[in-house]
Write an enzyme that holds these catalytic residues in place. Structure first.
Site, PDB file in Angstrom:
ATOM      1  N   HIS C 266     -63.048 -26.718 -74.599  1.00 20.55           N
ATOM      2  CA  HIS C 266     -64.383 -26.105 -74.635  1.00 20.55           C
ATOM      3  C   HIS C 266     -64.383 -24.775 -75.385  1.00 20.55           C
ATOM      4  O   HIS C 266     -63.440 -24.014 -75.310  1.00 20.55           O
ATOM      5  CB  HIS C 266     -64.982 -25.951 -73.245  1.00 20.55           C
ATOM      6  CG  HIS C 266     -64.158 -25.247 -72.222  1.00 20.55           C
ATOM      7  ND1 HIS C 266     -64.658 -24.929 -70.997  1.00 20.55           N
ATOM      8  CD2 HIS C 266     -62.885 -24.832 -72.223  1.00 20.55           C
ATOM      9  CE1 HIS C 266     -63.721 -24.335 -70.295  1.00 20.55           C
ATOM     10  NE2 HIS C 266     -62.642 -24.278 -71.003  1.00 20.55           N
ATOM     11  N   ASN C 267     -65.463 -24.564 -76.109  1.00 18.01           N
ATOM     12  CA  ASN C 267     -65.703 -23.319 -76.838  1.00 18.01           C
ATOM     13  C   ASN C 267     -64.734 -23.077 -77.980  1.00 18.01           C
ATOM     14  O   ASN C 267     -64.666 -21.976 -78.528  1.00 18.01           O
ATOM     15  CB  ASN C 267     -65.707 -22.121 -75.882  1.00 18.01           C
ATOM     16  CG  ASN C 267     -66.830 -22.233 -74.874  1.00 18.01           C
ATOM     17  OD1 ASN C 267     -66.614 -22.561 -73.698  1.00 18.01           O
ATOM     18  ND2 ASN C 267     -68.038 -22.028 -75.338  1.00 18.01           N
TER      19      ASN C 267
END
Lengths: 363, 363, 363
Positions: C266-267
């Site tokens: 994520h991210n």
């Protein structure tokens, strides 16, 4: 709940009947019943510790001889060398054999065969099957399956729910696709293959030509026209991917066994009987010999060649050809983190350390 | 588009109502509003940099204190130690708490609960559900799902589109299966589990007996009769696979968290609260203690045992038992390729170097 | 069976017409036909060894010049420097060009375009498409697809069988999703993307706050509200997963190429034109520059940053920032297992060895 413990799983069968009915070709075995007990009824195979009085169990590894004393099993497959370690009176019958693990394997297949024989073999009405597809006899197709144009499915094949079989695929007789397998167009597999859920055969190989005509660093896709060809008796694990070739085919030999989450790049060739454990990765165009084993998370670079009978340790990286049989390893040895830090720091000065040793030797 | 930015995502709620409604059990917090501003309405959580005047944000890491100056957030969760770094007048309300990250976690769950409550909970007509399956109250099942014989689905369970649930599976209450999950037969999961797309539970463990009766190097399949059992509050990441046991079950404890693309071999046991990051691989029959962390791409060999509270670094290979808590690492340190080449070359002569040092010491 | 060998695959076309029709923008090429042969008809591309008299082939690597003597190809793409190695009379026409591999790539795309143009473009009646979804012109949707609320699908998009597209997703024009792709809610991809089977975009990032309020070692889920955003011309391999961001989005730049079984946490942010080979893993919040290459099974820790033009070798672990372009490696060199054992044992004493050298130097 284990399937083996399911009382509905199989009608119990007499031990001697079981051994007579199972495929024991090439194996020798003998029931030893010195106390003249009644021949037990067997409803399944179990580990020594979880066996019930209707279980057959097995023991190969001398390390576990101790578990024999307390097992509930009705019968145990044992090698001859174990017999001398047994007490006079055992609470179970002994099936003495050369290779208990192999005999257990054959018995497990017999139980599975009984289980499968009870499942209904139908073509589910929600399956979308192109009219040009050719289906052999006794084919079973689950719900929500898609079979595209010009697919050929031989007799006895089972296709689980949600599978997608692209056009021009060929599936050999008695092969089993579990739920949610994908074959792109032009994939061909042999007989008695087992393909597990989430496996993807025939996705595009990873091929791009550097192309700076639009922008520096750009890529131009190489369309992948080759196929994927699997021999007979191949097993492909869950979520494993085998890419199609760029121009020629990706080829997997007979009796190759692939575990889960393995990546086979385009135009790879894998020799007969080679087995790979989970998370292994084989980059494009690499050629692997026969009877090799590639342990878990091992990685092979592309465009290299492994001889027959090469064994790669777990988590090992292979970056060039291996021409001699043997076992090969490349793993940094594990240590507590603080010790690792110290050793890793010195490692980066290794060439310099060698120079210092050389200087010392000179003086 | 982030869901949090979706104006439809949640009806805005007063900050104090939000903190009152969310599950803050075991936590302490206090709203600090020294300038006596109106209690703001909150419609979602956001990072400090992307917050809007309807956002609540949080900050744990002192490294990012600088971002507080420019955030648009209506309120920020902060630890007490941050307060002294703030200017007299902050443009946001402060929610002072011991553990902002944990409170943020609890608030995120409250927002999710609101979002889920608005989704319709129906059983889609394209789902193929065997008549023997038992469905609890308030179960939602998406399109093209397949539920086979004798499956038990407890109340509040959600099964996303395209999932396949094999016979004899059990799914505990309030568990969530995202789209395209596969459970083979005989998989049992606890309450409040979350299983992500592409995960495969219960595929065959990788078991073959060497079988030279037909051809040298041949393999004979060991049919895998064990099941897979997950405790409560387990999360399984996308495309992760957990194999069924050979005879006994593969067992995943309570509150175990598995990231994406993880491979759990057959008969593995994972203790409560253990977490593993992406691409980790655990070979068969390995037993992992409680509260362990296995970082990304770490690999554990089969038939080994890890004590409780063991922490394995990323990309680390573990090839034997670890009996003491602590952090363990086995990674070759990174270097520019040319330096790596030099050090790697010397590494292959390491045993010989030691001998040369010994000789020097003697003379 | 390779698709290229399928006689139905494409209507044969004259060599000069083919080169005129394909996209050769930015490239120069010249047909050399010294013997004044008839212009051949070409039905597909093939490797030199498997070419037929209707094939066009190519050769870049001087290593394979020897294969030219025996090829059946009607024409071969060759660099100018190859011409001096050819005999006076070649059995094939020569297409002389600066970059045969790139021209081959462009020709492969032309053949693919012809193949795709012959496929019917319909919306299958078994697809479940929410009434709020917006579909552009010429969209093709396969059987058993699910498209949820508020999805926007631009013109020319193809969605293969069994795909699930969550609510609020956006798919740019001419993108292709192969069978059984999953998009969670809130995923947005650009134009001309190719997403392979089993890929999962938008599953929850792996985020949990330590939470000892119930039990020591417990975890509290951080609900993941961010999205996933892909640029134009991105390719995502089979069974690759790209997680949604925690609060902000996970961002993949233009022309990024991801092979199979890759994990993007994520991210993460990946710069334009960066390519990653199979089994690579990128932990959360890491930022990768433009034009990087990450070779197979390489692993990047979380929260680190790679500059533009960084090249990571296969099976390499990156645990901290890389600020300078270049090639980086961290692989234990392969050896026969017995030699490895010796060297690995010494490795654990490396810090101690350095001390011994220091002592020797002092005395």
């Amino acid at each position: 709940m284990t399937m083996a413990q399911d009382p509905q799983a199989v009608q119990a069968v007499m031990l001697d009947e079981l051994l007579g009915a199972a495929d024991t070709q090439g194996l020798t075995w003998e029931i030893k019943n010195p106390q003249g007990r009644a021949m037990p009824r067997i409803s399944g195979i179990a580990s020594l510790t979880n066996a019930t009085p209707q279980s057959i169990s097995f023991l190969s590894n001398p390390k576990f001889f101790g578990q024999l004393a307390s097992t509930q099993a009705a019968a145990v497959l044992l090698p001859a060398r174990a017999l001398e370690h047994l007490p006079e009176q055992t609470p179970f019958l002994i099936v003495c054999c050369e290779d208990p693990y192999l005999l257990y394997s054959r018995l497990s297949q017999w139980f599975e065969k009984q289980r499968l024989a009870r499942l209904s073999r139908t073509i589910h009405p929600t399956a979308v099957i192109h009219e040009s597809a050719h289906l052999g006899q006794n084919v079973a197709i689950g719900p929500h399956v898609v079979v595209e144009e010009n697919v050929s499915i031989a007799s006895g094949v089972t296709i689980g729910p949600g599978c997608v079989i692209g056009r021009d695929c060929q599936i050999g007789s008695d092969s089993l696709l579990h739920a949610r397998v994908t074959f792109y167009a032009g994939v061909s597999i042999g007989e008695r293959c087992i393909i597990h859920s989430g496996a993807v055969l025939g996705a595009d190989g990873f091929g791009f030509a550097p192309d700076a005509t639009h922008e520096p660093g750009g890529w131009s896709k190489i369309v992948q026209f080759g196929g994927v060809v699997l021999g007979n008796d191949v097993e492909v694990g869950a979520n494993t991917t085998i890419d199609r070739g760029a121009l020629d085919d990706t080829i997997i030999g007979n009796d190759v066994k692939l575990d889960n989450l393995i990546m086979i790049g385009h135009n790879v060739q894998v020799g007969d009987h080679t087995a790979m454990a989970g998370c292994a990765g084989i980059a494009g165009s690499t050629i692997i010999g026969k009877r090799c084993t590639i342990a878990g998370a091992a990685m092979l670079a592309g465009h290299i060649r492994l001889a027959d009978d090469v064994h790669i340790s777990g988590a090992t990286s292979v970056m060039s050809d291996i021409t001699k049989p043997g076992r090969y390893t490349s793993v940094f040895p594990l240590a507590e983190h603080s010790l690792w830090q110290k050793n890793a720091a010195v490692l980066l000065q290794l060439a310099q350390l060698r120079r210092r040793i050389r200087d010392l030797e000179k003086s």
